[in-house]
Design an enzyme around this catalytic site. Structure first.
Site, PDB file in Angstrom:
ATOM      1  N   GLY A  56     -19.032  16.150 -14.238  1.00 15.64           N
ATOM      2  CA  GLY A  56     -17.959  15.982 -14.750  1.00 15.64           C
ATOM      3  C   GLY A  56     -17.399  16.970 -15.761  1.00 15.64           C
ATOM      4  O   GLY A  56     -16.769  17.598 -15.647  1.00 15.64           O
ATOM      5  N   SER A  57     -18.577  17.523 -16.153  1.00 15.36           N
ATOM      6  CA  SER A  57     -18.693  18.423 -17.342  1.00 15.36           C
ATOM      7  C   SER A  57     -18.522  19.979 -15.690  1.00 15.36           C
ATOM      8  O   SER A  57     -18.437  20.845 -17.543  1.00 15.36           O
ATOM      9  CB  SER A  57     -20.107  18.439 -18.397  1.00 15.36           C
ATOM     10  OG  SER A  57     -19.401  17.530 -19.316  1.00 15.36           O
ATOM     11  N   SER A 100     -21.467  14.437 -22.904  1.00 15.34           N
ATOM     12  CA  SER A 100     -22.772  13.677 -24.059  1.00 15.34           C
ATOM     13  C   SER A 100     -23.987  14.892 -24.708  1.00 15.34           C
ATOM     14  O   SER A 100     -24.130  14.113 -25.867  1.00 15.34           O
ATOM     15  CB  SER A 100     -23.456  13.472 -23.238  1.00 15.34           C
ATOM     16  OG  SER A 100     -24.186  13.437 -22.501  1.00 15.34           O
ATOM     17  N   THR A 103     -27.278  16.404 -22.068  1.00 19.12           N
ATOM     18  CA  THR A 103     -27.610  17.172 -20.042  1.00 19.12           C
ATOM     19  C   THR A 103     -29.130  17.324 -19.933  1.00 19.12           C
ATOM     20  O   THR A 103     -28.239  19.564 -20.669  1.00 19.12           O
ATOM     21  CB  THR A 103     -27.176  17.000 -19.448  1.00 19.12           C
ATOM     22  OG1 THR A 103     -25.668  15.493 -19.724  1.00 19.12           O
ATOM     23  CG2 THR A 103     -26.821  17.492 -17.755  1.00 19.12           C
ATOM     24  N   ARG A 150     -15.881  12.391 -16.365  1.00 17.83           N
ATOM     25  CA  ARG A 150     -15.311  12.989 -15.241  1.00 17.83           C
ATOM     26  C   ARG A 150     -13.945  12.372 -16.184  1.00 17.83           C
ATOM     27  O   ARG A 150     -12.862  13.146 -15.752  1.00 17.83           O
ATOM     28  CB  ARG A 150     -15.481  12.356 -14.180  1.00 17.83           C
ATOM     29  CG  ARG A 150     -15.740  10.447 -14.453  1.00 17.83           C
ATOM     30  CD  ARG A 150     -15.623   9.767 -13.807  1.00 17.83           C
ATOM     31  NE  ARG A 150     -16.421   8.198 -12.596  1.00 17.83           N
ATOM     32  CZ  ARG A 150     -16.696   7.395 -13.442  1.00 17.83           C
ATOM     33  NH1 ARG A 150     -17.327   8.591 -14.680  1.00 17.83           N
ATOM     34  NH2 ARG A 150     -16.758   5.921 -13.648  1.00 17.83           N
ATOM     35  N   GLU A 236     -18.190   8.876  -7.513  1.00 15.96           N
ATOM     36  CA  GLU A 236     -18.047   7.592  -9.082  1.00 15.96           C
ATOM     37  C   GLU A 236     -17.179   6.799  -9.397  1.00 15.96           C
ATOM     38  O   GLU A 236     -17.845   5.335  -9.743  1.00 15.96           O
ATOM     39  CB  GLU A 236     -18.247   8.977 -10.175  1.00 15.96           C
ATOM     40  CG  GLU A 236     -19.236  10.008  -9.787  1.00 15.96           C
ATOM     41  CD  GLU A 236     -19.263  11.023 -10.681  1.00 15.96           C
ATOM     42  OE1 GLU A 236     -19.203  10.691 -12.774  1.00 15.96           O
ATOM     43  OE2 GLU A 236     -19.810  12.266 -11.258  1.00 15.96           O
ATOM     44  N   HIS A 252     -15.941  27.597  11.017  1.00 15.55           N
ATOM     45  CA  HIS A 252     -16.887  28.981  11.669  1.00 15.55           C
ATOM     46  C   HIS A 252     -17.691  28.094  11.573  1.00 15.55           C
ATOM     47  O   HIS A 252     -19.160  27.833  12.377  1.00 15.55           O
ATOM     48  CB  HIS A 252     -16.562  29.566  10.550  1.00 15.55           C
ATOM     49  CG  HIS A 252     -15.808  31.171  10.339  1.00 15.55           C
ATOM     50  ND1 HIS A 252     -15.779  31.205  11.456  1.00 15.55           N
ATOM     51  CD2 HIS A 252     -14.398  30.537   9.580  1.00 15.55           C
ATOM     52  CE1 HIS A 252     -13.703  32.040  11.165  1.00 15.55           C
ATOM     53  NE2 HIS A 252     -13.956  31.988   9.985  1.00 15.55           N
ATOM     54  N   LYS A 350     -31.078   9.400 -15.069  1.00 16.69           N
ATOM     55  CA  LYS A 350     -30.900  10.112 -16.222  1.00 16.69           C
ATOM     56  C   LYS A 350     -32.676   9.489 -17.256  1.00 16.69           C
ATOM     57  O   LYS A 350     -33.162   9.574 -17.572  1.00 16.69           O
ATOM     58  CB  LYS A 350     -29.813   9.961 -16.861  1.00 16.69           C
ATOM     59  CG  LYS A 350     -29.052  10.871 -16.270  1.00 16.69           C
ATOM     60  CD  LYS A 350     -27.590  10.677 -17.262  1.00 16.69           C
ATOM     61  CE  LYS A 350     -26.289  11.906 -17.149  1.00 16.69           C
ATOM     62  NZ  LYS A 350     -25.571  12.263 -17.803  1.00 16.69           N
TER      63      LYS A 350
HETATM   64  O1  PA5 Z   1     -19.152  12.257 -14.244  1.00 15.83           O
HETATM   65  C1  PA5 Z   1     -19.955  11.810 -15.326  1.00 15.83           C
HETATM   66  O2  PA5 Z   1     -21.022  10.507 -15.709  1.00 15.83           O
HETATM   67  C2  PA5 Z   1     -21.398  12.642 -14.813  1.00 15.83           C
HETATM   68  O3  PA5 Z   1     -21.707  13.400 -13.585  1.00 15.83           O
HETATM   69  C3  PA5 Z   1     -21.621  13.036 -16.127  1.00 15.83           C
HETATM   70  O4  PA5 Z   1     -21.176  14.039 -16.389  1.00 15.83           O
HETATM   71  C4  PA5 Z   1     -23.499  14.412 -15.599  1.00 15.83           C
HETATM   72  O5  PA5 Z   1     -24.008  13.851 -15.288  1.00 15.83           O
HETATM   73  C5  PA5 Z   1     -23.208  15.032 -17.225  1.00 15.83           C
HETATM   74  O6  PA5 Z   1     -23.247  14.586 -18.062  1.00 15.83           O
HETATM   75  P1  PA5 Z   1     -22.256  15.158 -19.212  1.00 15.83           P
HETATM   76  O7  PA5 Z   1     -21.420  15.542 -18.448  1.00 15.83           O
HETATM   77  O8  PA5 Z   1     -22.541  14.357 -20.509  1.00 15.83           O
HETATM   78  O9  PA5 Z   1     -23.368  16.464 -19.431  1.00 15.83           O
END
Ligand code: PA5
Length: 358
Positions: A56-57, A100, A103, A150, A236, A252, A350
């Protein structure tokens, strides 16, 4: 949405992901103001910029790349791993993003960038990334915490736009942001659970997607990152397998996969995302391919971005499609009877890796 449906929705969407989705336009407006003076490095003479983030980041960086690539001579690279590419050095600014702040891949790149003396900046809501940035005197932007990463897309993407604008990599006006926020709010009001269900494109799409695997195809342009966002949100939020790919490349190779047995094809739901700025040949390819695949798929829909054409409407158009996917993924979760917020498997991995480190 009628009361009965709304009650069911909120019963399943216990942690209220839908409210987070509705707040995305506000996040964009807030973050644009908040990051107003954030200019972490001098970019004169640079030829590339690296952005590092996971999941998400990382999505904000994909969106940024799609927005600016046709108008900047600086290459924007996204790193989703533990190390920087060999070319990264003193003239390669690196922006590390982790909502967070904990990561491990991002922390690893942060340290790698420092050891190579790259100019570094970070965007986070806290954690080790904030602490290490603070300690090392690295410029960082602290965004509001407490959300699933996200669901903080507005807070993670918009500062990037501000940075590239402040650093002169590409200019973005307040007006563009205001228009995007206003238009996205209007769409969110249409897609939200209080709207008329018959008119709710996001809800209706979710109902059609029930039991299917979404395949999201976009052009290699403004909506490529958005297509990937749709995939990740289906993964997710809706807890389903989904895939994204881009034209013209998929014509292709992947196109041949549609010759697979009908038993597989019946489970596939084709979603094509089109933007008015896609290259005319690309649009033609997409149309020809849609005609070919629609009869083969278990369902299909063509979605066009909404908003003014050209550069000034780019951000609004991008968000018009992003927000639809976010809502549809939450509604699909509810159709499946799953709370969209928890992401147990991601957390478990994690946790396991952290416990092995001790
Ligand atoms: O959507 C989510 O929770 C994950 O894809 C996180 O974004 C990913 O695990 C990375 O964590 P963070 O965004 O805290 O760096």
């Amino acid at each position: 949405m009628n009361r009965e449906y709304a009650a069911r929705h909120y019963h399943i969407d216990e942690s209220r992901m839908i409210d987070n989705v509705m707040r995305i336009p506000d996040q964009v407006g807030e973050a644009w103001r908040f990051a107003q003076d954030f200019k972490p490095f001098d970019t004169s003479g640079i030829s590339s910029l690296i952005i590092c983030g996971m999941g998400g980041s990382a999505v904000g960086a994909l969106l940024l790349r799609d927005i600016v690539r046709s108008e900047t001579n600086i290459a924007i690279h996204l790193v989703r791993g533990y190390t920087l590419p060999a070319f990264a050095g003193e003239n390669t600014p690196v922006i590390c993003i982790s909502y967070s702040g904990n990561t491990e891949e991002v922390l690893s790149v942060f340290r790698d960038a420092r050891s190579r003396r790259c100019p570094v900046a970070s965007i986070t809501s806290g954690g080790a990334l904030r602490e290490e940035s603070k300690r090392a005197g690295i410029p960082y932007l602290e965004v509001q915490g407490g959300l699933p990463p996200r669901a903080a897309i507005g807070y993670l993407f918009t500062p990037l736009l501000r940075i590239v604008s402040n650093c002169g990599i590409c200019s973005v006006s307040d007006k563009e942001i205001e228009t995007a926020v206003r238009k996205t709010r209007e769409l969110a009001a249409k897609y939200c659970p209080d709207g008329d269900p018959a008119d709710n494109t996001a809800l209706n799409l979710a109902k059609r997607l029930y039991g299917k695997i979404p395949l999201i195809y976009s052009g290699d342009g403004l909506l490529a990152g958005v297509a990937y966002r749709w995939k990740c949100q289906f993964n997710e939020n809706s807890k389903t397998i989904a895939y994204a790919n881009v034209f013209p490349e998929l014509g292709h190779n992947e196109i041949m996969g549609w010759e697979c047995t009908g038993r597989f094809r019946d489970d596939l739901f084709l979603i094509m995302l089109r933007d008015s700025e896609n290259h005319p040949r690309l649009l033609h390819r997409m149309n020809v391919t849609y005609e070919m695949l629609e009869p083969l798929a278990g369902g299909a829909v063509m979605i066009d971005s909404k908003g003014a054409g050209g550069r000034s409407g780019r951000l609004a158009r991008l968000f018009s499609v992003l927000i639809l996917g976010d809502f549809a993924s939450v509604y699909l979760a509810v159709e499946y009877g799953k709370d969209p917020t928890p992401i147990d498997k991601i957390e478990m991995i994690k946790k396991k890796l952290r416990s092995e480190d001790r």
